[in-house]
Design an enzyme around this catalytic site. Sequence first.
Site, mmCIF file in Angstrom:
data_model
loop_
_atom_site.group_PDB
_atom_site.id
_atom_site.type_symbol
_atom_site.label_atom_id
_atom_site.label_comp_id
_atom_site.label_asym_id
_atom_site.label_seq_id
_atom_site.Cartn_x
_atom_site.Cartn_y
_atom_site.Cartn_z
ATOM 1 N N ASP A 38 0.856 -1.171 0.000
ATOM 2 C CA ASP A 38 0.000 0.000 0.000
ATOM 3 C C ASP A 38 0.905 1.238 0.000
ATOM 4 O O ASP A 38 2.081 1.158 0.394
ATOM 5 C CB ASP A 38 -0.896 -0.044 1.247
ATOM 6 C CG ASP A 38 -1.636 1.251 1.479
ATOM 7 O OD1 ASP A 38 -2.324 1.712 0.552
ATOM 8 O OD2 ASP A 38 -1.515 1.811 2.594
ATOM 9 N N MET A 39 0.363 2.366 -0.392
ATOM 10 C CA MET A 39 1.191 3.573 -0.450
ATOM 11 C C MET A 39 0.943 4.509 0.731
ATOM 12 O O MET A 39 1.762 4.621 1.634
ATOM 13 C CB MET A 39 0.968 4.296 -1.783
ATOM 14 C CG MET A 39 1.549 3.529 -2.971
ATOM 15 S SD MET A 39 1.314 4.361 -4.560
ATOM 16 C CE MET A 39 2.167 5.913 -4.267
ATOM 17 N N ASP A 40 -0.207 5.187 0.752
ATOM 18 C CA ASP A 40 -0.465 6.177 1.802
ATOM 19 C C ASP A 40 -0.626 5.500 3.158
ATOM 20 O O ASP A 40 -1.429 4.580 3.328
ATOM 21 C CB ASP A 40 -1.718 6.976 1.457
ATOM 22 C CG ASP A 40 -1.528 7.800 0.195
ATOM 23 O OD1 ASP A 40 -0.924 8.881 0.278
ATOM 24 O OD2 ASP A 40 -1.948 7.339 -0.887
ATOM 25 N N GLY B 2 -4.894 2.682 -3.521
ATOM 26 C CA GLY B 2 -6.173 3.260 -3.886
ATOM 27 C C GLY B 2 -6.021 4.429 -4.844
ATOM 28 O O GLY B 2 -7.003 4.909 -5.416
ATOM 29 N N LYS C 160 -8.099 -5.015 -3.521
ATOM 30 C CA LYS C 160 -6.670 -5.250 -3.704
ATOM 31 C C LYS C 160 -6.332 -6.738 -3.756
ATOM 32 O O LYS C 160 -5.349 -7.124 -4.391
ATOM 33 C CB LYS C 160 -5.877 -4.545 -2.599
ATOM 34 C CG LYS C 160 -5.916 -3.023 -2.697
ATOM 35 C CD LYS C 160 -5.017 -2.381 -1.653
ATOM 36 C CE LYS C 160 -5.064 -0.857 -1.744
ATOM 37 N NZ LYS C 160 -4.156 -0.218 -0.762
ATOM 38 N N ASP D 16 -2.497 -0.434 5.924
ATOM 39 C CA ASP D 16 -2.917 0.215 7.166
ATOM 40 C C ASP D 16 -4.417 0.450 7.268
ATOM 41 O O ASP D 16 -4.918 0.794 8.332
ATOM 42 C CB ASP D 16 -2.200 1.564 7.317
ATOM 43 C CG ASP D 16 -2.683 2.597 6.312
ATOM 44 O OD1 ASP D 16 -3.078 3.699 6.732
ATOM 45 O OD2 ASP D 16 -2.675 2.315 5.104
ATOM 46 N N SER D 17 -5.171 0.276 6.162
ATOM 47 C CA SER D 17 -6.585 0.644 6.162
ATOM 48 C C SER D 17 -7.459 -0.500 5.673
ATOM 49 O O SER D 17 -6.967 -1.547 5.247
ATOM 50 C CB SER D 17 -6.803 1.888 5.298
ATOM 51 O OG SER D 17 -6.081 2.999 5.823
ATOM 52 N N ASN E 251 -9.113 -0.838 3.025
ATOM 53 C CA ASN E 251 -8.942 -1.228 1.627
ATOM 54 C C ASN E 251 -7.759 -2.173 1.440
ATOM 55 O O ASN E 251 -7.561 -2.716 0.352
ATOM 56 C CB ASN E 251 -8.840 -0.012 0.693
ATOM 57 C CG ASN E 251 -7.623 0.855 0.950
ATOM 58 O OD1 ASN E 251 -6.913 0.690 1.938
ATOM 59 N ND2 ASN E 251 -7.393 1.800 0.070
#
Length: 258
Positions: A11-13, A46, A173, A196-197, A199
């Site tokens: 994941d990125m953010d 996302g 994902k 972290d989320s 998604n």
Amino acid sequence: MTAKYRLLALDMDGTLLNDEQLITPETAKWIQKAKNAGVYVCLSTGRAFRSALPYAEQLGLLTPMVTVNGSEVWRAPNQLYRRSLMDPQLVTKMHEMAIEYGIWFWAYSLNEVHKQDNWDGDVKNREWLKFGYSTEDNDIRHKVLMRLQDMGGLEVTNSSPYNLEINPLGVNKASGIKSVCKLLGINMSQVVAVGDSLNDLAVIQKAGLGVAMGNAQKTVKQEADVVVASNNEDGIAEVIQKYILSDAKISGDSVTVR
């Protein structure tokens, strides 16, 4: 010996990026070490493709990429493998709900992000990938969630405790990374997925090793196999050191993208 894990899905953010939206030198160094050891590194975000691409280029990634929560899977940068579109009628309904509750919204079409300031109402003539809401009013957010679930045909997650992100049903994902595995000729048991989320939840649950960041939402931490340091403390470097490169020697066997 061959690496137990062949793909690192990031994941990125809130995961790869620190709170300043940067990849730290330490994290970049360990990602390079993983790549050098023959481990594939895949951005699973996302974000829209054009927003994720500069970071892939910064890391020198030529591998597949998952964008818009799985609505797009890229065989390699700029080479689309598959795309899942939203029903325009559902987009219209979701926009009407945002106006009704007076909350911030955004929607990804193929070419741009649509918000209050550039919404022109032309839904039918665009192809849509994702819709989102953001509000710190827990009561309103819950009401919107209940109505979205009643609508059906939707995959509802979040990328922060204060938003809702909506994709077509079955698009997430996990489905994206399954497509990446198919392209690389590996299976989900060889994937380390980090996030972290909500998604990130589906892929964390289905990967060989599901990892939650130290800053992850409670549900994600509960469902993950392990929890590492936060995105501001080089948690990704910890993942690579502890769980991917922990063997003394890892072969760089090549895997052909089919």
